[in-house]
Design a protein around this motif. Structure first.
Motif, short mmCIF file in Angstrom:
data_model
loop_
_atom_site.label_atom_id
_atom_site.label_comp_id
_atom_site.label_asym_id
_atom_site.label_seq_id
_atom_site.Cartn_x
_atom_site.Cartn_y
_atom_site.Cartn_z
N GLU A 158 12.82 8.91 -7.90
CA GLU A 158 12.65 9.13 -6.58
C GLU A 158 11.61 10.32 -6.14
OE1 GLU A 158 16.56 10.13 -5.09
OE2 GLU A 158 17.42 8.15 -5.29
N ALA A 159 11.59 11.20 -6.96
CA ALA A 159 10.81 12.30 -6.76
C ALA A 159 9.25 11.82 -6.76
CB ALA A 159 11.05 13.45 -7.67
N ARG B 207 7.35 11.00 -3.94
CA ARG B 207 6.92 11.98 -2.86
C ARG B 207 5.89 12.85 -3.51
NH1 ARG B 207 12.62 12.18 -3.16
NH2 ARG B 207 12.57 14.20 -4.24
N ASN C 131 2.71 12.97 -3.10
CA ASN C 131 1.82 13.11 -2.12
C ASN C 131 2.07 14.33 -1.41
OD1 ASN C 131 4.12 11.32 -1.10
ND2 ASN C 131 2.55 11.38 0.95
N ARG C 132 3.06 15.08 -1.31
CA ARG C 132 3.57 16.08 -0.80
C ARG C 132 3.53 17.35 -1.93
NH1 ARG C 132 2.11 14.78 4.19
NH2 ARG C 132 3.16 12.84 5.02
N SER D 117 7.46 19.20 -7.89
CA SER D 117 8.64 18.42 -7.19
C SER D 117 9.52 17.81 -8.27
CB SER D 117 8.14 17.72 -6.18
OG SER D 117 7.11 16.83 -6.46
#
Length: 349
Positions: free
Chosen positions: A42-43, A46, A48-49, A246
């Motif tokens: 899931e991480a 993301r 791109n952030r 992250s």
């Protein structure tokens, strides 16, 4: 009375170019639990952030887990990253000294050099244990940081809690004492020190831990320090922005959620440590008493030869030429391969 029966050990496995058991870096041999792997997946969606710069969710979870305010925590890219920030914060002038036992964690001299500090190495005492009296005597006017690696890497030995408390009482105010507890989860000796329980009333004490070993997140690089708030704030002030990514934050939080399952794995590794240690003792090689996820053989001049023999058999261990060999506890098959090599190094009667 009949002579004792020699231990039955497996024969060395034939070396395969595609097979190398990795017992050199104290890694956890098990892959992430399914729940942790799911959190990492899931991480990954993301990335791109930017990560949460303050690692707020993980910090809050650790604070709850340890029973301390969030302000007493500082996170970094593995315990090595935490140590780098710490030394950059407290080693400030040319000639400032960082004192530690030797042999101990190989990163200490490197990180001291990066901080432009001066390393002071105190030899281990009998049994490959920290010589706390000698370390206390070596503290001088230029000492800024004292490191106690407990369990010690590479020997696996621990310091009794009562001895450590007496040692801390001898260290002058203003000298930071850092307990490196990277292997704390593998400790079974009830007399061994638990750094977190010693923090109250000791403003110059810091405890450093990691998710790399017992939690099996070495590839993500996530560690933390627990200290009194003024010290933790100084460490955080040196932290690289977004230094804890992250995926590392998500994996650590998921690992705390799955802590019971992970600690069951730790229990299995401890059993395997004891089995391997007993087999080595039966061979007459007498490893140091370890409370970590590795064993230390003080082979001296034969250390490099042992390391080369293990490599030939398809297993990587960490040889310290002229001193000894550190063998990480891996799967039973990997450990048996190292034991088969060790049989050739058994003392001849």
């Amino acid at each position: 009375m009949s002579a004792p029966r020699p231990p039955v050990l497996p024969q060395p496995l034939p070396r395969k170019e595609s097979t190398m058991y990795l017992l050199a870096a104290n890694e956890n041999p098990y892959p992430p639990l399914p729940s942790v792997a799911e959190a990492l997946t899931e991480a990954a969606g993301r990335v791109n952030r930017y990560p949460d710069r303050s690692s707020a969710q993980l910090t809050d979870r650790l604070a709850d887990r340890l029973g301390v305010p969030a302000g007493q925590l500082a996170l970094g890219a593995g315990s090595v990253g935490v140590f780098q920030h710490l030394l950059q914060s407290f080693v400030r002038e040319d000639g400032d000294e960082v004192l530690y036992a030797w042999p101990s964690f190989e990163a200490y001299p490197h990180l001291t050099d990066i901080a432009r500090g001066v390393s002071v190495r105190v030899p281990l005492g009998p049994g490959a244990v920290h010589d706390l009296d000698a370390m206390a005597a070596a503290v001088g006017e230029h000492t800024r940081v004292v490191i106690v690696c407990n369990p010690n890497n590479p020997t696996g030995t621990t310091v009794p809690g009562a001895d450590l408390e007496r040692f801390l009482d001898r260290i002058p105010a203003g000298v930071l004492v850092v307990l490196d507890e990277a292997y704390r989860e593998f400790v079974t000796d009830p007399l061994s020190a638990d750094g977190a329980s010693l923090l109250p009333g000791r403003p110059d004490l810091v405890v450093v831990r990691t998710f790399s070993k017992a939690y099996g997140l070495a590839g993500l690089r996530i560690g933390y320090a627990v200290a009194h708030e003024p010290v933790a704030a100084r460490i955080r002030a040196a932290v690289v922005p977004y230094g804890v990514n992250s995926a590392a934050q998500a994996g650590a939080v998921a690992s705390l959620d799955a802590e019971a399952e992970l600690l069951a794995r730790v229990e299995e590794l401890v059993k395997e440590r004891e089995r391997t240690a007993l087999a080595l003792a039966d061979l007459g090689l007498a490893p140091a008493r370890s409370e970590a996820n590795f064993l230390w053989l003080g082979l001296g001049d034969r250390a490099a030869e042992f390391g080369a023999a293990c490599a030939e058999a398809g297993v990587a261990v960490r040889a310290f030429p002229g001193e000894g060999v550190r063998i990480t506890i891996g799967t039973p098959e990997a450990n048996d391969t190292a034991l088969a090599v060790a049989a050739a190094f058994a003392p001849r009667s």
